[in-house]
Design an enzyme around this catalytic site. Structure first.
Site, PDB file in Angstrom:
ATOM      1  N   LYS A 132       0.847  -1.203   0.000  1.00 50.22           N
ATOM      2  CA  LYS A 132       0.000   0.000   0.000  1.00 50.22           C
ATOM      3  C   LYS A 132       0.883   1.254   0.000  1.00 50.22           C
ATOM      4  O   LYS A 132       2.079   1.185   0.339  1.00 50.22           O
ATOM      5  CB  LYS A 132      -0.908  -0.018   1.238  1.00 50.22           C
ATOM      6  CG  LYS A 132      -0.158   0.003   2.570  1.00 50.22           C
ATOM      7  CD  LYS A 132      -1.083  -0.313   3.734  1.00 50.22           C
ATOM      8  CE  LYS A 132      -0.321  -0.291   5.061  1.00 50.22           C
ATOM      9  NZ  LYS A 132      -1.099  -0.885   6.162  1.00 50.22           N
ATOM     10  N   ARG A 164     -10.397  -0.352  15.186  1.00 46.66           N
ATOM     11  CA  ARG A 164     -10.299   0.508  14.010  1.00 46.66           C
ATOM     12  C   ARG A 164     -11.333   0.040  12.988  1.00 46.66           C
ATOM     13  O   ARG A 164     -12.356   0.684  12.803  1.00 46.66           O
ATOM     14  CB  ARG A 164      -8.867   0.445  13.468  1.00 46.66           C
ATOM     15  CG  ARG A 164      -8.567   1.459  12.416  1.00 46.66           C
ATOM     16  CD  ARG A 164      -7.100   1.482  12.041  1.00 46.66           C
ATOM     17  NE  ARG A 164      -6.663   0.285  11.343  1.00 46.66           N
ATOM     18  CZ  ARG A 164      -5.437   0.131  10.834  1.00 46.66           C
ATOM     19  NH1 ARG A 164      -4.520   1.094  10.982  1.00 46.66           N
ATOM     20  NH2 ARG A 164      -5.103  -0.969  10.205  1.00 46.66           N
ATOM     21  N   TYR A 175      12.538  31.667   5.317  1.00 47.33           N
ATOM     22  CA  TYR A 175      11.256  32.347   5.551  1.00 47.33           C
ATOM     23  C   TYR A 175      11.048  32.707   7.018  1.00 47.33           C
ATOM     24  O   TYR A 175      11.447  31.966   7.912  1.00 47.33           O
ATOM     25  CB  TYR A 175      10.106  31.431   5.128  1.00 47.33           C
ATOM     26  CG  TYR A 175       9.906  31.356   3.627  1.00 47.33           C
ATOM     27  CD1 TYR A 175       9.820  32.503   2.840  1.00 47.33           C
ATOM     28  CD2 TYR A 175       9.786  30.115   3.008  1.00 47.33           C
ATOM     29  CE1 TYR A 175       9.622  32.406   1.472  1.00 47.33           C
ATOM     30  CE2 TYR A 175       9.576  30.014   1.641  1.00 47.33           C
ATOM     31  CZ  TYR A 175       9.498  31.164   0.876  1.00 47.33           C
ATOM     32  OH  TYR A 175       9.302  31.071  -0.468  1.00 47.33           O
ATOM     33  N   MET A 180       9.015  24.909   0.571  1.00 48.99           N
ATOM     34  CA  MET A 180       8.310  23.911  -0.234  1.00 48.99           C
ATOM     35  C   MET A 180       9.290  23.057  -1.043  1.00 48.99           C
ATOM     36  O   MET A 180       9.156  21.838  -1.109  1.00 48.99           O
ATOM     37  CB  MET A 180       7.320  24.586  -1.186  1.00 48.99           C
ATOM     38  CG  MET A 180       6.457  23.590  -1.923  1.00 48.99           C
ATOM     39  SD  MET A 180       5.318  24.351  -3.091  1.00 48.99           S
ATOM     40  CE  MET A 180       4.242  25.280  -2.008  1.00 48.99           C
TER      41      MET A 180
END
Ligand SMILES: *Cc1c(COP(=O)(O)O)cnc(C)c1O
Length: 368
Positions: A38, A136, A264, A313
């Site tokens: 997965k 779950r 930043y 990013m």
């Protein structure tokens, strides 16, 4: 070996093979092996991993969602594929691609029987998931009769396996809880056999279950993280080889004077003259902001360079003041020595999260 001149995830099939052999060595020879692929095989490349594992002889695959199974079929995977968390809206696709659903409550069981009978299929293999403590997904212990009543006389489906999932197989402080889960599962399996008059395949163990609870291997085991090289403990990690190396390179080196800031929001303020390196990898590639501001690090010429300031990013800046390095040099974000597990720990998370986060824009290179 290939030197990274851009951000790449190198995946070494020979290590995948070693991990598979190690896991197999823990099993009886008749125990089936399901490879969990997965989430792009935990970020690695599901098609390539599955095709290779199929050649090595794994018996089964599992994915989380139907579209992941479709991709494997399109890549040419022929072994059975269990879909752990299918959504009813895509059942037609699941059937078309010959994928096998995990069914975990009455609603989805009924929806699936309806979807299959509309296609006039008979004996479609399904897997029933039972909850034994993870809370779950799954039918409850007492639901066997009800499941039997719902399946009733329909020939549309047959229950190929029943399975459960351990909540804390890697945590030896939870041994008692885990043993309880195993006993509950045995009771469910016995009850199932009484009510249904046949024995489906039974499976319960993930990687840490395989390693820590040999008594719970049953007919099949399901491994993901172990195949990709992590044993979930310091001792077990010695026996596995991380298959992936995330590498990048230095785009630019700067001299930063005392009192200047980096990145930043001016999150990093230099207290002395520094040398920084800017790297072409950022949060959009899977290095989350949590790794910034001194938490995470990369390795350049065998030395640790901490990530300073905020993760951007597409870039990070690292402190290379004490490292001899040049623009264009290779950078290791993680590999078999400086592992994803170690890097993940700097952000208080686990290898699973870091490796599944490496985004699809990072080029995968398969080494065989
Ligand atoms: C993801 C998953 C696994 C694989 O677990 P690992 O710890 O990666 O071996 C096994 N079973 C189920 C139900 C899962 O969701």
């Amino acid at each position: 070996m290939h030197k990274a001149a851009e951000t790449v995830l190198e995946i070494d099939l020979s290590k995948l093979k070693q991990n598979y052999k190690h896991l197999k060595s823990k099993l009886d020879k008749n125990t089936m092996f399901l490879a969990v692929v997965k989430a792009f095989a935990y970020g690695n490349d599901a098609d390539e991993m599955a095709l290779y594992l199929e050649r090595l002889g794994v018996d089964y695959f599992a994915v989380a969602y139907i579209n992941e199974g479709v991709a494997l079929r399109n890549a040419g995977v022929t072994k059975p594929i269990l879909v752990l968390h299918p959504q009813a809206v895509n059942f037609d696709i699941l059937i078309k691609y010959n994928l096998e659903p995990s069914l975990y409550n009455l609603k989805i069981l009924k929806e699936f029987i309806l979807a299959v009978s509309k296609k006039n299929k008979i004996n479609y293999p399904v897997h029933l998931k039972f909850n034994t403590g993870l809370n779950r997904l799954g039918f409850w212990q007492g639901d066997v009769e009800m499941v039997n009543n719902t399946i009733g006389e329909t020939k549309s489906i047959y229950v190929k396996s029943i399975f459960s999932h351990l909540a804390a197989s890697e945590d030896l402080n939870e041994k008692e809880f885990t043993k309880n889960q195993i006993e509950t599962f045995k009771t469910i399996a016995d009850n199932f056999q009484k009510v249904f008059k046949y024995k489906p395949l039974l499976h319960m163990c993930n990687t840490s279950g395989i390693l820590n609870y040999p008594e719970a291997h049953f007919d099949m085991v399901r491994s993901g993280i172990g195949l990709y090289g992590f044993g979930n403990s310091e001792v077990e990690n010695q026996n596995f080889k991380p298959i992936a190396a995330l590498k990048t390179c230095i785009s630019q080196i700067h001299k930063i004077n005392k009192g200047e800031t980096v990145g930043y929001n001016r999150a990093f303020k230099s207290e002395s003259v520094l040398k920084t390196a800017t790297l072409p990898i950022g949060h959009a590639d899977g290095i989350g902001r949590i790794y910034g501001n001194g938490k995470g690090f990369v390795t350049i010429n065998n030395q640790k360079a901490p990530i300073i300031g905020n993760v951007c990013m597409d870039m990070i800046m690292v402190d290379v003041t004490n490292i001899q390095c040049f623009e264009g040099d290779e950078v290791i974000v993680f590999d078999a020595n400086s592992t994803a597990e170690t890097l993940a720990q700097t952000a208080n998370t686990i290898s699973y999260e870091l490796i599944t986060s490496i985004s699809q824009r990072v080029k995968r290179i398969i080494l065989s």
